[in-house]
Write an enzyme that holds these catalytic residues in place. Structure first.
Site, mmCIF file in Angstrom:
data_model
loop_
_atom_site.group_PDB
_atom_site.id
_atom_site.type_symbol
_atom_site.label_atom_id
_atom_site.label_comp_id
_atom_site.label_asym_id
_atom_site.label_seq_id
_atom_site.Cartn_x
_atom_site.Cartn_y
_atom_site.Cartn_z
ATOM 1 C CG MET A 28 -23.655 7.526 -7.700
ATOM 2 S SD MET A 28 -24.160 8.558 -6.321
ATOM 3 C CE MET A 28 -23.389 10.096 -6.729
ATOM 4 N N GLY A 29 -24.173 6.895 -12.531
ATOM 5 C CA GLY A 29 -24.652 7.290 -13.862
ATOM 6 C C GLY A 29 -24.133 8.654 -14.279
ATOM 7 C CG LEU A 31 -22.043 6.378 -17.132
ATOM 8 C CD1 LEU A 31 -22.024 5.067 -17.910
ATOM 9 C CD2 LEU A 31 -21.436 6.185 -15.750
ATOM 10 C CG HIS A 32 -17.650 12.043 -16.489
ATOM 11 N ND1 HIS A 32 -16.449 11.496 -16.089
ATOM 12 C CD2 HIS A 32 -18.299 12.382 -15.339
ATOM 13 C CE1 HIS A 32 -16.361 11.536 -14.774
ATOM 14 N NE2 HIS A 32 -17.478 12.052 -14.292
ATOM 15 C CD GLU A 33 -13.712 9.540 -22.625
ATOM 16 O OE1 GLU A 33 -12.714 8.831 -22.380
ATOM 17 O OE2 GLU A 33 -14.614 9.165 -23.374
ATOM 18 C CG HIS A 35 -18.267 7.535 -14.787
ATOM 19 N ND1 HIS A 35 -18.865 8.729 -15.103
ATOM 20 C CD2 HIS A 35 -18.424 7.375 -13.447
ATOM 21 C CE1 HIS A 35 -19.368 9.280 -14.022
ATOM 22 N NE2 HIS A 35 -19.108 8.485 -12.991
ATOM 23 C CB VAL A 174 -10.506 11.685 -16.960
ATOM 24 C CG1 VAL A 174 -10.576 12.069 -18.430
ATOM 25 C CG2 VAL A 174 -10.050 10.230 -16.821
ATOM 26 C CG MET A 182 -13.787 14.991 -17.475
ATOM 27 S SD MET A 182 -14.114 13.854 -18.803
ATOM 28 C CE MET A 182 -13.192 14.655 -20.100
ATOM 29 C CB SER A 183 -17.379 16.447 -11.837
ATOM 30 O OG SER A 183 -18.523 16.431 -11.010
HETATM 31 O O1 PAF Z 1 -18.284 7.688 -6.678
HETATM 32 C C1 PAF Z 1 -19.501 7.440 -6.854
HETATM 33 O O2 PAF Z 1 -20.059 7.646 -7.935
HETATM 34 C C2 PAF Z 1 -20.325 6.899 -5.705
HETATM 35 O O3 PAF Z 1 -19.926 7.436 -4.501
HETATM 36 C C3 PAF Z 1 -20.326 5.357 -5.638
HETATM 37 C C4 PAF Z 1 -18.927 4.822 -5.354
HETATM 38 C C5 PAF Z 1 -20.855 4.797 -6.943
HETATM 39 C C6 PAF Z 1 -21.238 4.892 -4.499
HETATM 40 O O4 PAF Z 1 -22.550 5.314 -4.688
#
Ligand code: PAF
Length: 278
Positions: A28-29, A31-33, A35, A174, A182-183
């Protein structure tokens, strides 16, 4: 790095070279470490890597959370370019849910407790969008973070139930140096809340230490986590759980494996974390 907006544009790139193995990292964008570690795992194991960035409205049960969800597409794209990603899908809401859309993917049991109980409808939104992502990209492997342990369990169940022809790869949580997982939501914490937030990790670590030294009673493990969280005045517990890692059913008796998990509010920001002990 190519970018696509519609599902047809994704497919055109995906099938330009049909014999290649694609790895997909749904996000869902913001982005952090966490991802990026999934992107690197995908990069290492596949010919091509696709990433989706879509803040999926149907999985937000709280409208305020959807509005406040951090968005930073330009930074995200720069990070993904550096990681050598081949294709990024940035759909608009109407590309994913066109007028007249009427299908929901819904799982009966694994989605009921914990996150499902606290966030009604959340997992229907996740399952539906993930099923669509799988159908659009048709990856050989899809990558998800263990931080969302129940999401992982649900997606694995959905893949078995609906015969999706792909492998689910789960990346480890992570953490920041002080243990906070991380979130994307961490940026919404005030400095005081941020300083208090590693209490999730210390509560889990205490329960994990109890397990390692032979304390296998689920009630005792819950008590260890409850005591640790209650000692932090800024933390408001939503749930504390000791459950079966596959079914997510709460454990009554000691078991060989357990998923220790929790959701905790700091003001309006809700954080989750977990550890599997075995
Ligand atoms: O974990 C996430 O970021 C979301 O739940 C996902 C898997 C991208 C679905 O929207």
């Amino acid at each position: 790095m190519q970018q696509a907006i519609t599902g047809d544009e994704v497919r055109a790139v995906r099938w330009a070279e049909p014999g290649l193995a694609w790895g997909l990292v749904p996000t869902m964008g913001a982005l952090h470490e966490g991802h990026l570690s999934l992107v690197r795992a995908a990069r290492a194991a596949n010919d091509r890597v696709g990433v989706s960035i879509f803040v999926n409205p149907t999985q937000f049960n709280n409208p305020e959370d959807l509005i406040k969800y951090p968005r930073n597409v330009e930074v995200d794209l720069a990070l993904l370019r550096e990681e050598g990603v081949d294709l990024v899908w940035l759909p608009r809401v109407e590309d994913v849910y066109p007028p007249g859309f009427q299908t929901t993917v819904s799982l009966a049991h694994v989605t009921q407790p914990l996150e499902g109980a606290s966030r009604p409808g959340h997992f229907d939104g996740v399952a539906t969008v993930v099923a669509k992502l799988f159908n659009v990209f048709q990856p050989m492997r899809a990558y998800f973070g263990q931080k969302d342990a129940q999401q992982v369990a649900m997606i694995q169940q959905m893949v078995r139930d609906l015969n999706f022809n792909l492998e689910i790869v789960v990346g480890p949580i992570v953490r920041e140096v002080d243990g906070l997982a991380m979130s994307s939501r961490n940026v919404r914490l005030t400095p005081e809340q941020r300083a208090a937030a590693p209490v999730l990790y210390s509560a889990l670590s205490s329960a994990c230490a109890a397990w390692e030294s032979g304390g296998r009673s689920p009630d005792d493990l819950r008590r260890v986590m409850t005591d640790a969280l209650n000692a932090e005045p800024l933390a408001r517990v939503d749930y504390i759980s000791v459950a079966d890692p596959v079914t997510l059913v709460e454990l009554e008796d000691s078991a060989k494996r357990a998923l220790l998990s929790m959701a905790v509010y700091f003001g309006e920001v809700r954080l989750i974390d977990n550890m599997v002990v075995e």
